[in-house]
Design a protein around this motif. Structure first.
Motif, PDB file in Angstrom:
ATOM      1  N   ALA A   1       0.802  -1.228   0.000  1.00  0.00           N
ATOM      2  CA  ALA A   1       0.000   0.000   0.000  1.00  0.00           C
ATOM      3  C   ALA A   1       0.835   1.279   0.000  1.00  0.00           C
ATOM      4  O   ALA A   1       0.516   2.231  -0.717  1.00  0.00           O
ATOM      5  N   VAL A   2       1.900   1.329   0.767  1.00  0.00           N
ATOM      6  CA  VAL A   2       2.718   2.546   0.841  1.00  0.00           C
ATOM      7  C   VAL A   2       3.375   2.823  -0.505  1.00  0.00           C
ATOM      8  O   VAL A   2       3.311   3.948  -1.021  1.00  0.00           O
ATOM      9  N   ASP A   3       3.989   1.801  -1.110  1.00  0.00           N
ATOM     10  CA  ASP A   3       4.646   1.994  -2.404  1.00  0.00           C
ATOM     11  C   ASP A   3       3.638   2.301  -3.508  1.00  0.00           C
ATOM     12  O   ASP A   3       3.905   3.113  -4.391  1.00  0.00           O
ATOM     13  N   VAL A   4       2.480   1.663  -3.468  1.00  0.00           N
ATOM     14  CA  VAL A   4       1.448   1.919  -4.468  1.00  0.00           C
ATOM     15  C   VAL A   4       0.912   3.342  -4.318  1.00  0.00           C
ATOM     16  O   VAL A   4       0.702   4.046  -5.316  1.00  0.00           O
ATOM     17  N   ALA A   5       0.736   3.801  -3.080  1.00  0.00           N
ATOM     18  CA  ALA A   5       0.275   5.176  -2.852  1.00  0.00           C
ATOM     19  C   ALA A   5       1.289   6.181  -3.391  1.00  0.00           C
ATOM     20  O   ALA A   5       0.915   7.151  -4.070  1.00  0.00           O
ATOM     21  N   LYS A   6       2.558   5.949  -3.119  1.00  0.00           N
ATOM     22  CA  LYS A   6       3.607   6.841  -3.637  1.00  0.00           C
ATOM     23  C   LYS A   6       3.624   6.830  -5.156  1.00  0.00           C
ATOM     24  O   LYS A   6       3.789   7.869  -5.799  1.00  0.00           O
ATOM     25  N   ALA A   7       3.457   5.652  -5.749  1.00  0.00           N
ATOM     26  CA  ALA A   7       3.463   5.533  -7.209  1.00  0.00           C
ATOM     27  C   ALA A   7       2.281   6.272  -7.820  1.00  0.00           C
ATOM     28  O   ALA A   7       2.428   6.963  -8.835  1.00  0.00           O
TER      29      ALA A   7
END
Length: 169
Positions: free
Chosen positions: A123-129
């Motif tokens: 979730a964190v990496d997807v949100a940043k992306a």
């Protein structure tokens, strides 16, 4: 033909309530001649994985457009008749449209073979992306690196019977 339809969790919940993916037209991804030429492989499993990956990028675009959606990419794998799938031959080798197809009509959710969703840890990496996507589209290398970071997370496979569990959490 197996096609991969990018969604968000709220869109999956809506499809579950309606009993169908739609309304049409829908953008999906499949093993197209352009994808075959780009990927340079005859292994259908590798080609389908490439189409799934393209759909995951499509789901990321949907997340960027819906800041309230849970930050998980969702892709529904659907088996439909070849005649229901239309590819734009003029965009076959366009890097932004590789594997892209259009489904003109809604697709019954009963035709879904599986659902692929990010794990909680993505979730964190997807949100940043999702946040970096516009800048990456504008050519910013650092933003593209962030967007590419979402690809470090494999989508998990779920049976269609698990959709209720996916949308409840």
């Amino acid at each position: 033909m197996r096609v991969y339809v990018p969604l968000t969790l709220p869109a999956l919940a809506q499809a579950h309530r309606a009993g169908e993916l739609g309304p049409g037209p829908l953008t999906a991804y499949a093993v197209t001649p352009g994808l075959r030429e780009w990927y340079v492989s005859d292994d259908i499993e590798e080609l389908e994985y490439a189409a799934l990956t393209r759909a995951a990028h499509g789901a990321l675009r949907l997340l960027a457009a819906d800041p309230d959606a849970v930050r998980k990419r969702v892709v529904v794998a659907v088996d439909i008749a070849d005649g229901a799938v239309h590819a734009d031959p003029d965009r076959a080798l366009d890097p932004d449209a590789l594997g892209e197809v259009r489904l003109e009509a809604a697709v019954p959710l009963g035709k879904a073979a599986a659902v692929h969703v990010d794990a909680d840890g993505a979730a964190v990496d997807v949100a940043k992306a999702a946040e970096a996507l516009a800048a990456a589209d504008g050519g910013e290398a650092d933003a593209q690196f962030v967007v590419d970071g979402a690809d470090d997370h494999e989508l998990l496979w779920f049976a269609t019977q698990e959709i209720e569990h996916l949308i409840a959490g």
